[in-house]
Motif scaffolding. Sequence first.
Motif, mmCIF file in Angstrom:
data_model
loop_
_atom_site.group_PDB
_atom_site.id
_atom_site.type_symbol
_atom_site.label_atom_id
_atom_site.label_comp_id
_atom_site.label_asym_id
_atom_site.label_seq_id
_atom_site.Cartn_x
_atom_site.Cartn_y
_atom_site.Cartn_z
ATOM 1 N N ARG A 1 2.424 1.788 -3.417
ATOM 2 C CA ARG A 1 1.471 2.208 -4.446
ATOM 3 C C ARG A 1 0.881 3.589 -4.189
ATOM 4 O O ARG A 1 0.104 4.090 -5.002
ATOM 5 N N ARG B 1 -1.506 6.065 -6.569
ATOM 6 C CA ARG B 1 -2.878 6.332 -6.141
ATOM 7 C C ARG B 1 -3.102 7.838 -5.980
ATOM 8 O O ARG B 1 -4.208 8.333 -6.219
ATOM 9 N N GLY C 1 -14.731 0.475 -0.980
ATOM 10 C CA GLY C 1 -15.227 -0.628 -1.792
ATOM 11 C C GLY C 1 -14.113 -1.532 -2.263
ATOM 12 O O GLY C 1 -14.220 -2.773 -2.211
ATOM 13 N N GLU C 2 -13.024 -0.944 -2.723
ATOM 14 C CA GLU C 2 -11.876 -1.743 -3.160
ATOM 15 C C GLU C 2 -11.292 -2.539 -2.000
ATOM 16 O O GLU C 2 -10.951 -3.708 -2.150
ATOM 17 N N SER C 3 -11.181 -1.906 -0.845
ATOM 18 C CA SER C 3 -10.627 -2.589 0.327
ATOM 19 C C SER C 3 -11.504 -3.754 0.757
ATOM 20 O O SER C 3 -11.006 -4.850 1.049
ATOM 21 N N SER D 1 0.834 -1.208 0.000
ATOM 22 C CA SER D 1 0.000 0.000 0.000
ATOM 23 C C SER D 1 0.866 1.254 0.000
ATOM 24 O O SER D 1 0.571 2.221 -0.709
ATOM 25 N N GLU E 1 -3.952 9.149 -9.261
ATOM 26 C CA GLU E 1 -5.316 8.746 -9.597
ATOM 27 C C GLU E 1 -6.333 9.643 -8.901
ATOM 28 O O GLU E 1 -7.308 10.085 -9.516
ATOM 29 N N LEU F 1 -13.650 -5.416 -1.114
ATOM 30 C CA LEU F 1 -13.595 -6.443 -2.154
ATOM 31 C C LEU F 1 -12.334 -7.292 -2.031
ATOM 32 O O LEU F 1 -12.392 -8.522 -2.067
ATOM 33 N N VAL F 2 -11.196 -6.651 -1.854
ATOM 34 C CA VAL F 2 -9.936 -7.384 -1.721
ATOM 35 C C VAL F 2 -9.944 -8.235 -0.456
ATOM 36 O O VAL F 2 -9.487 -9.387 -0.459
ATOM 37 N N ARG G 1 -15.881 6.188 -1.002
ATOM 38 C CA ARG G 1 -16.617 4.977 -1.366
ATOM 39 C C ARG G 1 -15.783 4.060 -2.248
ATOM 40 O O ARG G 1 -15.816 2.848 -2.096
ATOM 41 N N GLN G 2 -15.055 4.646 -3.193
ATOM 42 C CA GLN G 2 -14.229 3.835 -4.079
ATOM 43 C C GLN G 2 -13.151 3.090 -3.286
ATOM 44 O O GLN G 2 -12.985 1.879 -3.445
ATOM 45 N N PHE G 3 -12.435 3.787 -2.430
ATOM 46 C CA PHE G 3 -11.349 3.151 -1.678
ATOM 47 C C PHE G 3 -11.883 2.127 -0.682
ATOM 48 O O PHE G 3 -11.307 1.047 -0.529
#
Length: 82
Positions: free
Chosen positions: A7, A11, A34-36, A4, A14, A38-39, A30-32
Amino acid sequence: MNLSTARSARRAKEVGLRKVAGAVRTQLVRQFLGESILVTMLSLVIALMVVVLALPFVNDLVGKQLSLNPYCAAYLLIGPNP
């Protein structure tokens, strides 16, 4: 954690591009998140599959009969009933 940190520069670019494109803070959060999530869920599924597949080999190695008991896991998470 090390990945992390490594990267973070990419990020940051981005996030900057998404802000220029009109993204607001809540969308980025929400994006971060959601990604966390999901992973994390994908990692949990893979770990459970590895445990289920490796259990017979571990049983042979230690000479015991270990098993997965979902009720025991729930007891550990929830705790004893009062």
